[in-house]
Scaffold this motif. Structure first.
Motif, PDB file in Angstrom:
ATOM      1  N   SER A  35       0.825  -1.207   0.000  1.00 40.62           N
ATOM      2  CA  SER A  35       0.000   0.000   0.000  1.00 40.62           C
ATOM      3  C   SER A  35       0.862   1.261   0.000  1.00 40.62           C
ATOM      4  N   LEU A  36       1.901   1.255   0.826  1.00 37.94           N
ATOM      5  CA  LEU A  36       2.816   2.403   0.890  1.00 37.94           C
ATOM      6  C   LEU A  36       3.609   2.532  -0.400  1.00 37.94           C
ATOM      7  N   ALA A  42       9.627   5.155  -1.416  1.00 40.03           N
ATOM      8  CA  ALA A  42      10.772   4.424  -1.964  1.00 40.03           C
ATOM      9  C   ALA A  42      11.216   3.272  -1.066  1.00 40.03           C
ATOM     10  N   GLU A  43      11.237   3.502   0.240  1.00 39.17           N
ATOM     11  CA  GLU A  43      11.675   2.443   1.151  1.00 39.17           C
ATOM     12  C   GLU A  43      10.690   1.277   1.119  1.00 39.17           C
ATOM     13  N   ALA A  44       9.399   1.591   1.041  1.00 39.01           N
ATOM     14  CA  ALA A  44       8.385   0.539   0.951  1.00 39.01           C
ATOM     15  C   ALA A  44       8.510  -0.206  -0.378  1.00 39.01           C
ATOM     16  N   VAL A  48       8.996  -4.156  -0.613  1.00 42.83           N
ATOM     17  CA  VAL A  48       8.098  -5.010  -1.397  1.00 42.83           C
ATOM     18  C   VAL A  48       8.904  -5.850  -2.396  1.00 42.83           C
ATOM     19  N   ALA A  49       9.853  -5.208  -3.054  1.00 43.87           N
ATOM     20  CA  ALA A  49      10.699  -5.930  -4.005  1.00 43.87           C
ATOM     21  C   ALA A  49      11.448  -7.065  -3.313  1.00 43.87           C
ATOM     22  N   GLN A  71      11.294   0.885  -9.369  1.00 44.34           N
ATOM     23  CA  GLN A  71      10.538   2.034  -8.862  1.00 44.34           C
ATOM     24  C   GLN A  71      11.335   2.763  -7.777  1.00 44.34           C
ATOM     25  N   ALA A  72      11.921   1.989  -6.866  1.00 47.38           N
ATOM     26  CA  ALA A  72      12.712   2.597  -5.790  1.00 47.38           C
ATOM     27  C   ALA A  72      14.027   3.156  -6.325  1.00 47.38           C
TER      28      ALA A  72
END
Length: 264
Positions: A35-36, A42-44, A48-49, A71-72
């Motif tokens: 969700s974040l 970026a940290e989320a 997730v990755a 994305q990050a």
């Protein structure tokens, strides 16, 4: 009014149970982070990755992992840049592309990411994705070595020991092998043992050579070959002392072990 022992125990159990249930499961953590990440954090996105790549709270999915690393990475997250670069070198979740790998590793290396500096140095040394450039490899290994990267310290020391891309300097080789050895890196401990055995960059010392070889073997390295060779030329009393030194060095977490021979 005094509470009965059974009532107190029931309260304790209830309290512990409530605390335990308050911890989110891996699946719930993944959903929270996703969700974040979708909101641009970026940290989320990096988290997730990582969860996709390790099958934590979600099925393994290298394509999704690479997507979120990118994305990050595009937001300047250095570890995501490093992981995306490695993904491109391996073709894991993305096309195998050494040029793209270099671009992302360079971005991370500029942010003092030691892992990226080491891997980029390795690519320059071996001419992967570009013409080999030993000078550039040395510069990157040094940056990573000074940040405490054990593999970079080993490679940097190895280049000094062999005069590869730099004037041969055994003292510098010993210095960097020692730095990596103090982190428990078996290959560096093996190399340091050889330097002590041959008296290269340091005064020859069979007990220290045996000690480092013994520790290399303990940490999964090939030091057992050296200990066998050294045992044929050492006195039994010196061998026993070297084994004792190994135990002391291990307790000292490999720090200051070059002084142990002086006290025996």
């Amino acid at each position: 009014m005094k509470k009965s022992l059974s009532a107190t125990l029931m309260l304790l159990v209830a309290s512990v149970g409530t605390h335990a249930n308050s911890q989110p499961t891996a699946t719930e953590s993944f959903k929270q982070q996703l969700s974040l990440a979708e909101q641009g954090n970026a940290e989320a996105q990096y988290t997730v990755a990582t969860m996709y790549s390790r099958s934590q709270g979600t099925p393994l999915d290298n394509k999704q992992a690479a997507h979120w690393f990118q994305q990050a990475a595009e937001q300047g997250h250095s570890q995501a840049q490093f992981n995306l670069g490695i993904s491109h070198t391996l073709g894991r979740g993305v096309a195998k592309d050494d040029q793209l790998a270099m671009q992302w590793l360079q971005q991370a290396a500029k942010q003092d990411n030691a892992n990226a500096q080491f891997h980029l140095g390795n690519m320059y040394q071996n001419g992967r994705g570009m013409t080999a450039d030993i000078s550039q490899a040395m510069a990157l290994y040094r940056q990573a070595a000074e940040l405490g990267h054990a593999e970079a310290q080993l490679n940097y020391g190895f280049m000094f020991a062999n005069g590869q891309g730099v004037t041969k300097d055994d003292k510098q080789a010993v210095h960097w092998f020692t730095q990596a050895s103090e982190q428990g890196y078996a290959d560096a401990q093996n190399n340091l043992s050889i330097m002590y055995a041959l008296g290269r960059g340091v005064e020859a010392d069979d007990k220290l050579a045996y000690m480092w070889a013994n520790l290399s073997h303990y940490n999964g390295g090939t030091g057992d070959e050296l200990t066998e060779m050294l045992s044929h030329k050492m006195k039994a009393s010196d061998r026993r002392q070297a084994i004792e030194m190994s135990s002391v060095c291990l307790k000292q977490q490999y720090k200051g072990c070059d002084k142990l021979s002086e006290s025996r």
